[in-house]
Design a protein around this motif. Sequence first.
Motif, short mmCIF file in Angstrom:
data_model
loop_
_atom_site.label_atom_id
_atom_site.label_comp_id
_atom_site.label_asym_id
_atom_site.label_seq_id
_atom_site.Cartn_x
_atom_site.Cartn_y
_atom_site.Cartn_z
N TYR A 95 -2.18 2.50 3.48
CA TYR A 95 -1.56 1.91 4.67
C TYR A 95 -2.21 2.47 5.93
O TYR A 95 -2.57 1.72 6.86
CB TYR A 95 -0.07 2.24 4.67
CG TYR A 95 0.87 1.12 5.05
CD1 TYR A 95 0.46 0.00 5.76
CD2 TYR A 95 2.22 1.19 4.69
CE1 TYR A 95 1.35 -1.01 6.10
CE2 TYR A 95 3.12 0.19 5.01
CZ TYR A 95 2.69 -0.91 5.72
OH TYR A 95 3.58 -1.90 6.05
N MET A 96 -2.37 3.79 5.99
CA MET A 96 -2.98 4.43 7.15
C MET A 96 -4.45 4.03 7.29
O MET A 96 -4.95 3.86 8.41
CB MET A 96 -2.82 5.94 7.08
CG MET A 96 -1.40 6.40 7.34
SD MET A 96 -1.24 8.21 7.52
CE MET A 96 -1.33 8.71 5.80
N ALA A 97 -5.14 3.88 6.17
CA ALA A 97 -6.53 3.45 6.22
C ALA A 97 -6.65 2.09 6.89
O ALA A 97 -7.54 1.85 7.73
CB ALA A 97 -7.12 3.41 4.81
N PRO B 109 0.80 -1.22 0.00
CA PRO B 109 0.00 0.00 0.00
C PRO B 109 0.84 1.27 0.00
O PRO B 109 1.92 1.31 0.58
CB PRO B 109 -0.82 -0.11 1.29
CG PRO B 109 0.02 -0.98 2.18
CD PRO B 109 0.69 -1.96 1.26
N GLU B 110 0.33 2.29 -0.67
CA GLU B 110 0.89 3.63 -0.53
C GLU B 110 0.46 4.19 0.83
O GLU B 110 -0.33 3.57 1.55
CB GLU B 110 0.42 4.52 -1.68
CG GLU B 110 0.89 4.05 -3.04
CD GLU B 110 0.40 4.92 -4.18
OE1 GLU B 110 -0.15 6.02 -3.90
OE2 GLU B 110 0.57 4.53 -5.34
N PHE C 155 -8.16 -6.47 3.01
CA PHE C 155 -8.44 -5.04 3.00
C PHE C 155 -8.09 -4.44 1.65
O PHE C 155 -8.86 -3.65 1.08
CB PHE C 155 -7.64 -4.35 4.11
CG PHE C 155 -7.94 -2.87 4.24
CD1 PHE C 155 -8.94 -2.43 5.09
CD2 PHE C 155 -7.24 -1.92 3.51
CE1 PHE C 155 -9.23 -1.07 5.22
CE2 PHE C 155 -7.52 -0.57 3.61
CZ PHE C 155 -8.52 -0.14 4.47
N ARG C 156 -6.94 -4.83 1.10
CA ARG C 156 -6.48 -4.25 -0.16
C ARG C 156 -7.38 -4.68 -1.33
O ARG C 156 -7.58 -3.90 -2.27
CB ARG C 156 -5.03 -4.64 -0.42
CG ARG C 156 -4.07 -4.12 0.64
CD ARG C 156 -2.65 -4.13 0.12
NE ARG C 156 -2.49 -3.10 -0.90
CZ ARG C 156 -1.55 -3.11 -1.82
NH1 ARG C 156 -0.70 -4.12 -1.89
NH2 ARG C 156 -1.46 -2.12 -2.70
N GLY D 149 -10.56 -5.15 -1.18
CA GLY D 149 -11.72 -4.25 -1.11
C GLY D 149 -11.37 -2.85 -1.55
O GLY D 149 -12.13 -2.20 -2.28
N TYR D 150 -10.19 -2.38 -1.14
CA TYR D 150 -9.75 -1.02 -1.46
C TYR D 150 -9.55 -0.85 -2.96
O TYR D 150 -9.69 0.26 -3.48
CB TYR D 150 -8.44 -0.74 -0.71
CG TYR D 150 -7.90 0.66 -0.87
CD1 TYR D 150 -8.32 1.69 -0.03
CD2 TYR D 150 -6.93 0.96 -1.84
CE1 TYR D 150 -7.81 2.98 -0.15
CE2 TYR D 150 -6.41 2.25 -1.96
CZ TYR D 150 -6.86 3.24 -1.12
OH TYR D 150 -6.36 4.51 -1.24
N ASP D 151 -9.25 -1.94 -3.67
CA ASP D 151 -9.00 -1.87 -5.11
C ASP D 151 -10.16 -1.23 -5.87
O ASP D 151 -9.95 -0.51 -6.86
CB ASP D 151 -8.74 -3.27 -5.68
CG ASP D 151 -7.33 -3.76 -5.40
OD1 ASP D 151 -6.48 -2.92 -5.02
OD2 ASP D 151 -7.07 -4.97 -5.56
N LEU D 152 -11.38 -1.48 -5.42
CA LEU D 152 -12.54 -0.91 -6.11
C LEU D 152 -12.50 0.62 -6.06
O LEU D 152 -12.79 1.30 -7.05
CB LEU D 152 -13.83 -1.43 -5.48
CG LEU D 152 -15.14 -0.91 -6.08
CD1 LEU D 152 -15.25 -1.30 -7.56
CD2 LEU D 152 -16.33 -1.44 -5.29
N TRP D 153 -12.14 1.16 -4.92
CA TRP D 153 -12.00 2.60 -4.76
C TRP D 153 -10.80 3.13 -5.54
O TRP D 153 -10.90 4.07 -6.32
CB TRP D 153 -11.86 2.93 -3.27
CG TRP D 153 -11.30 4.28 -2.96
CD1 TRP D 153 -10.07 4.56 -2.44
CD2 TRP D 153 -11.95 5.55 -3.14
NE1 TRP D 153 -9.90 5.91 -2.27
CE2 TRP D 153 -11.05 6.55 -2.70
CE3 TRP D 153 -13.19 5.94 -3.63
CZ2 TRP D 153 -11.36 7.90 -2.73
CZ3 TRP D 153 -13.50 7.29 -3.65
CH2 TRP D 153 -12.59 8.26 -3.21
#
Length: 362
Positions: free
Chosen positions: A127-129, A122-123, A343-344, A346-350
Amino acid sequence: MKKFSKSLMSAAVISAIFTGSAFMVASPLALAADKVLLKTPIAFGTNLPALGTTITWVAERLDKVSDGNIRMKVYEPGKLVSPPEILDAVSSGKVNSGYATAGYWQGKIPAAALFSAVPFGPEAGEYMAWLYYGNGMSLYQEMYDSAGFNVKVLPCAILSPETSGWFAKPIEKPEDLQGLNMRFFGLGASVMEKLGVGTVQLPGGEIFGALEKGAIDATEFSQPAIDQRLGLSKIVKYNYFPGWHQQATIFELLINKDSWNGMSEGQQATIETTCMASMTNSVAEGEAMQFPVMAKAQEDGVHIRYWNQTMLDTFKSKWDEVAIEKSAEDPFFKKVWDDLSTFRTGYDLWEANAFLPRSRPE
């Protein structure tokens, strides 16, 4: 009514006179927590921008925000505790705090590397999210607790991408890496070893000398502005990007758990909030200082190279192998890796829809 009020006041005064110490115990002044002095050995010299300057920023802000109630005394690397000993020193109470990056402890806690920097990971924002709004922080603390370390962990700085290597000649294909001796950090070192590179983790102050003497052929260390302080470009001229091995790097403040539990809730909140502010400050500082340094480096003959797709695909395939192997070897590494990966996903969609594509100079 006035008589009644005066009677109450008189009773309070009389009570104060006759109860003495009990009255003092109940007073706001007496209830105030003791002042805190954090004696903090650090892993990176304060002369290094972003790596070392972040903790001095934290020390200054803690003093001001707490009105002197919390002070931090920073000790340069090796002055009080050597960097590799910081975790043990804080846990044992030899010192009550320390500042480093968790990747330093991966030899004794394999999962620690995942809370430092993740190849193709993660950037800073992502990462913080995960840390603050996913399961990252609970897993981070669980890691130290389950390994028997008596510490409270707080992420207290985060750097945006590093460069991924300084080389004496161009690297165009995987075979060009075979046989090189290279300073490399963290999980990325395991990737390089799969490609035939002999890796060693040297502290920043020893890298220039090792390059100069030929003990190593290549190195990575940090961001351009930090690498500049080490003078790496005086010896090797090919600087490769992107930092596939460290798209973001977390730095941690460790506090002895007994010391932490002895603080008031207000003191704990002050330290936690200051470290969160430092996360913002550190990434902003890092982002602001790189481009003028890179431009100057080009003027001085440095070749800034972007890895070709073959090399990036090779690094990624080898990292996938490393992640599988380390997950098989250590259950807690697998637990953290699986959670971060979920987590990542799921985050990919955003991420795929929210951001403009980056342009890159040819």
